[in-house]
Design an enzyme around this catalytic site. Sequence first.
Site, PDB file in Angstrom:
ATOM      1  CG  HIS A 294       0.012  -9.672  -2.493  1.00  0.00           C
ATOM      2  ND1 HIS A 294       0.196  -8.406  -2.975  1.00  0.00           N
ATOM      3  CD2 HIS A 294      -0.948  -9.583  -1.550  1.00  0.00           C
ATOM      4  CE1 HIS A 294      -0.615  -7.574  -2.332  1.00  0.00           C
ATOM      5  NE2 HIS A 294      -1.320  -8.270  -1.470  1.00  0.00           N
TER       6      HIS A 294
ATOM      7  CG  HIS B  23      36.982 -26.708 -19.555  1.00  0.00           C
ATOM      8  ND1 HIS B  23      35.630 -26.556 -19.593  1.00  0.00           N
ATOM      9  CD2 HIS B  23      37.239 -27.282 -18.358  1.00  0.00           C
ATOM     10  CE1 HIS B  23      35.075 -26.968 -18.461  1.00  0.00           C
ATOM     11  NE2 HIS B  23      36.036 -27.426 -17.694  1.00  0.00           N
TER      12      HIS B  23
ATOM     13  CG  HIS C 218      -1.985  -1.106   1.095  1.00  0.00           C
ATOM     14  ND1 HIS C 218      -2.893  -1.377   2.070  1.00  0.00           N
ATOM     15  CD2 HIS C 218      -2.229  -2.019   0.112  1.00  0.00           C
ATOM     16  CE1 HIS C 218      -3.659  -2.394   1.699  1.00  0.00           C
ATOM     17  NE2 HIS C 218      -3.265  -2.799   0.523  1.00  0.00           N
TER      18      HIS C 218
HETATM   19 ZN   LIG Z   1      -3.999  -4.499  -0.551  1.00  0.00          ZN
END
Ligand SMILES: [Zn+2]
Length: 429
Positions: free
Chosen positions: A264, A332, A80
């Site tokens: 989220h 290599h 927020h």
């Molecule tokens: Zn929120």
Amino acid sequence: MSPSPRRSIRRPASVRGTGLHTGARTEATFIAAPAGQGVVFRRVDLPGKPEVPARLSEVEAVERRTAIGKGAATIHTVEHVLAAVAAHEIDDLTVELSGPEPPILDGSVQPYFEALEQAGPTDTTGEAVILGVQAPFTVTEGDSSYIVAPAKELRLTVTIEWPHPLIGRQTGSFTVTPTAFARELAGARTFGFTSEVAALEAKGLIKGASSANAIVLDERGLATGGALRWPDEFVRHKAVDILGDLALTGARVRAHIVATRPSHGGNIALAWAVARATPRLGVPKMDIGRIMDTLPHRYPFLLVDRIIEIEGKQRIVGIKNVTINEPFFQGHFPGHPVMPGVLIIEAMAQVGGMLLMGYFEGQPVEDKVVYFMSLDNVKFRRPVVPGDQIRFELEMVQFRGKTCKMKGVGYVEGQVVAEADMMASVVDR
Ligand SMILES: [Zn+2]
């Protein structure tokens, strides 16, 4: 796209309240920061006042909130605050916190948005970093999916579905500018269901939740009366959360994002995808001449060809073009050339050394040299062969005194080839 100046604030501003998940009383204070710093949280309640940059590499948890930082210095529910910062297009800011979580306030971003308005957002020096998406792509994470398309401004089109009489299926489309955000999104509150309270409490979450800081829903409607601010307040709040999570790219995003059932975890996957798929405009570069001015390494041990992005002291991207003429391919291995893994890590470390030298800007660096002290979590995901171009992306995790921790990832054509956490120190030669 013309360059935009970076932005910070003119004067400090504070908000006070209770954290939603931890229930702790905290004060959040916004303080102006030097251009190029980015957004950094500072835990002033802890010894040494540890700082956690608001960056994707710091994301620690995504269940019901976005948490950044490690161990005792973790900061919960940053989305927020970050949405308010992003809505004002503020690039450089220090957020001092007197506890582990910014206050939830009324469950919306409005109090943060207004506090920043009071703080006087202002143009400063330097160029803002802009992620201007160039071609469409999709991101899927669990039940969340996103379509990302080029656009001149940030536009969020969000669809959510909940089998609840007040929600059902809601779609909203919002252009994110400071004025449109203030009108359409800032006031939208977070929400939860009485039916999930016990399960979330059992996980140690929502200790500070109440009907004063969230819309609380029971099976039929609003559990504690009151009124919604908009009939589609729910989808508006989900748009706010996306904006806050996207801010962890450390850049302003220019894209049209069409999100379905965002979470989220999904938003963080989206932010990583946007950060990786998109050239960062406004970021300085370095050619081999500048690299050789900075690093003491020379043929055959200089393993960086180009630095294509440097963002202040936070992040660097370097390129190594691997050709059959590399001296190590002679042995290599004859007939089966693969780049030795330790040299991939050495190349990554050299790019990291360039980032570290950035801390000594304006000072002579010829008599300084970077020593690597430890490597952790080293993984080799696939072989590197002649013709490959390795793209090393490093983020500064911590810098104290002359010692730092960086996280590095090497990619070839978008696929991870190697990764490592490295600790290094700068010493005088
Ligand atoms: Zn929120």
